[in-house]
Design an enzyme around this catalytic site. Structure first.
Site, PDB file in Angstrom:
ATOM      1  CD  GLU A   1      -2.753  -1.319   2.482  1.00  0.00           C
ATOM      2  OE1 GLU A   1      -2.606  -0.487   3.382  1.00  0.00           O
ATOM      3  OE2 GLU A   1      -3.611  -2.221   2.526  1.00  0.00           O
TER       4      GLU A   1
ATOM      5  CG  ASN B   1      -0.514  -7.193  -1.177  1.00  0.00           C
ATOM      6  OD1 ASN B   1      -1.083  -7.921  -1.991  1.00  0.00           O
ATOM      7  ND2 ASN B   1      -0.939  -7.044   0.074  1.00  0.00           N
TER       8      ASN B   1
ATOM      9  CG  HIS C   1      -9.619  -6.254   1.228  1.00  0.00           C
ATOM     10  ND1 HIS C   1      -9.862  -7.352   2.032  1.00  0.00           N
ATOM     11  CD2 HIS C   1      -8.295  -5.997   1.318  1.00  0.00           C
ATOM     12  CE1 HIS C   1      -8.719  -7.732   2.595  1.00  0.00           C
ATOM     13  NE2 HIS C   1      -7.758  -6.932   2.176  1.00  0.00           N
TER      14      HIS C   1
ATOM     15  CD  GLU D   1      -4.359  -8.248   1.977  1.00  0.00           C
ATOM     16  OE1 GLU D   1      -5.234  -7.518   2.471  1.00  0.00           O
ATOM     17  OE2 GLU D   1      -3.140  -8.023   2.092  1.00  0.00           O
TER      18      GLU D   1
ATOM     19  CG  ASP E   1     -12.480  -9.558   2.474  1.00  0.00           C
ATOM     20  OD1 ASP E   1     -12.403  -8.580   1.699  1.00  0.00           O
ATOM     21  OD2 ASP E   1     -12.061  -9.509   3.656  1.00  0.00           O
TER      22      ASP E   1
HETATM   23  C1  XIL Z   1      -6.028  -6.486   8.475  1.00  0.00           C
HETATM   24  C2  XIL Z   1      -6.240  -7.677   9.397  1.00  0.00           C
HETATM   25  O1  XIL Z   1      -7.129  -8.562   8.777  1.00  0.00           O
HETATM   26  C3  XIL Z   1      -6.756  -7.260  10.749  1.00  0.00           C
HETATM   27  O2  XIL Z   1      -6.744  -8.352  11.640  1.00  0.00           O
HETATM   28  C4  XIL Z   1      -5.918  -6.126  11.318  1.00  0.00           C
HETATM   29  O3  XIL Z   1      -6.511  -5.665  12.523  1.00  0.00           O
HETATM   30  C5  XIL Z   1      -5.778  -4.989  10.322  1.00  0.00           C
HETATM   31  O4  XIL Z   1      -5.260  -5.486   9.102  1.00  0.00           O
HETATM   32  N1  XIL Z   1      -4.807  -4.791   3.791  1.00  0.00           N
HETATM   33  C6  XIL Z   1      -3.756  -5.526   4.275  1.00  0.00           C
HETATM   34  C7  XIL Z   1      -3.960  -6.404   5.450  1.00  0.00           C
HETATM   35  O5  XIL Z   1      -2.678  -5.532   3.679  1.00  0.00           O
HETATM   36  O6  XIL Z   1      -2.792  -6.537   6.202  1.00  0.00           O
HETATM   37  C8  XIL Z   1      -5.093  -5.931   6.311  1.00  0.00           C
HETATM   38  O7  XIL Z   1      -5.323  -6.912   7.324  1.00  0.00           O
HETATM   39  C9  XIL Z   1      -6.340  -5.696   5.489  1.00  0.00           C
HETATM   40  C10 XIL Z   1      -6.093  -4.654   4.438  1.00  0.00           C
END
Ligand code: XIL
Length: 392
Positions: free
Chosen positions: A195, A237, A273, A302, A304
């Site tokens: 990020e 990422n 996400h 990641e 969802d």
């Molecule tokens: C999130 C985790 O799922 C949580 O448990 C934590 O509190 C905060 O981070 N992008 C990312 C991840 O790269 O590391 C993040 O994970 C979600 C967004």
């Protein structure tokens, strides 16, 4: 420091055998002691089939084509530390068991982040990360390391410390060398930089490394990670880079520059996400392809798919169908790109999802309910994997 807790010592489970894996899960505990008694012929045949190979198993990893990694985040740390349950990875036996059966790739959800693995300047807390890497080896799973250079979840000693530029540089160098070096040969992909750009494609001001040391530090992070583990594939990422847009364009330009300079960058990953509030990013495959065309590996890291929950919290059938469609299309996009061999969902059960904690009123974002019931989204993934098995 917010989450510098005393680490709980994770207990070890015996290696999950394929014979055990053939037993319906709810019965596992009851069946184990009885396993010594002679089984009826039909049951024996099933067990033997399961032992011989993957036949008769009904999980995502079994549906995946050869060489394709289907992964999940391993719940622990982060928001979990504030929830009324014990560390899921350490203590939830059913969770561990299912994770072993369903996936052949694991990502540390929080356990390799700075605040977790490097909570004070002179101490590394390797216990939770070690436990994940060991569990993965026992279950023949690869691991994605997450993450080395990020603006978030950094310990206070780092963010609030008063370091010179040279000291800061050395702190990052030491961290990368130590963490990547410890797991060398056992991490398939590292999210080296996470990020780093904002929506406009500008470097994020909140990133301590880039703010204090300049963007050139990103190249150094990749170089140091490569020195510490020449076999690991090194990734950028980010979220919001599923489509062709200002942010993904910034990565596209940066990666070309880095490659021209000989910096060891190997991969680009949209986190994905997603939310049903927004349309599915229809150009995901085309976007992955343009990075693949630069000679990069690609991955979904990641995924969802959250949604606004109606009163009562239960998604409607239509919502479930829409969610399944998003999961299916994300997987199809990855499968449609030759260099996309790793597809990770950010948790597989709503029991431990980060979504309700971070996106109030949204939820039901994963592929299984809190009781591990498979949702339409699970079947969408499984069917899609099966449809390309042997063809990819
Ligand atoms: C999130 C985790 O799922 C949580 O448990 C934590 O509190 C905060 O981070 N992008 C990312 C991840 O790269 O590391 C993040 O994970 C979600 C967004």
């Amino acid at each position: 420091m917010r989450r510098a807790r005393t680490p709980r010592t994770p207990f070890r489970l015996p290696r999950i055998t394929t014979a055990l894996a053939a037993v319906p899960l709810a019965l596992t505990a009851a069946v184990v002691p009885a396993a010594a008694a002679p089984a009826p012929a039909a049951e024996r045949a099933t067990t033997e089939r399961a032992e011989r190979g993957h036949h008769g198993r009904d999980t995502l990893r079994d549906a995946a084509p050869k060489g394709f990694f289907i992964g999940t985040a391993v719940a622990g740390g982060g928001h979990h530390a504030e929830q009324p349950y014990a560390d899921p990875f350490a203590y939830d036996v059913e969770y561990r068991d299912r994770m072993a059966r369903e996936f052949n790739s694991l990502s540390a959800e929080n356990q390799m982040k700075w605040e977790y693995i490097h909570p004070t300047r002179d101490y590394y807390n390797f216990y939770p990360a070690d436990a994940i890497v060991r569990y993965a080896q026992e279950n023949r799973q690869v691991v994605r390391g997450h993450t080395l250079l990020w603006h978030s979840q950094n310990p206070a000693w780092l963010e609030e410390g008063d370091f010179s530029d040279e000291e800061l540089r050395e702190i990052l160098h030491e961290h990368i060398t130590t963490v990547v070096g410890r797991y060398a040969g056992r991490i398939q992909q590292w999210d080296v930089a996470n990020e780093i750009f904002d929506e406009d494609g500008e470097y994020r001001e909140e990133n301590i490394w880039i703010r204090e040391l300049g963007p050139g530090i990103v190249a150094d992070a990749f170089r140091w990670a490569h020195e510490a583990d020449p076999r690991a594939k090194l990734f950028f990422n980010d979220y919001g880079v599923e489509s062709v847009n200002a942010k993904s364009d910034a990565y596209y330009a940066l990666i070309q520059e880095l490659k021209a300079d000989g910096v060891p960058v190997h991969g680009f990953a949209p986190q994905s996400h997603l939310s049903t509030r927004y349309g599915f990013p229809g150009d995901l495959q085309a976007n992955l392809q343009r990075f693949a065309d630069l000679g990069l590996e690609t991955a979904i890291t990641e995924l969802d798919v959250r949604m606004d929950l109606p009163e009562g919290g239960e998604p409607t059938a239509a919502q479930q169908a829409q969610q399944a469609d998003y999961y299916r299309r994300a997987l199809q996009a990855c499968l449609g790109v030759e260099t996309c061999n790793s597809f990770t969902i950010w948790g597989f059960t709503d029991k431990y999802s980060w979504v309700p904690v971070f996106f109030p009123s949204e939820g039901s974002a994963t592929v299984m309910t809190e009781d591990y019931e498979r949702k339409p989204a699970y079947h969408a993934l499984q069917d899609t994997l099966r449809s390309v098995r042997g063809k990819r």
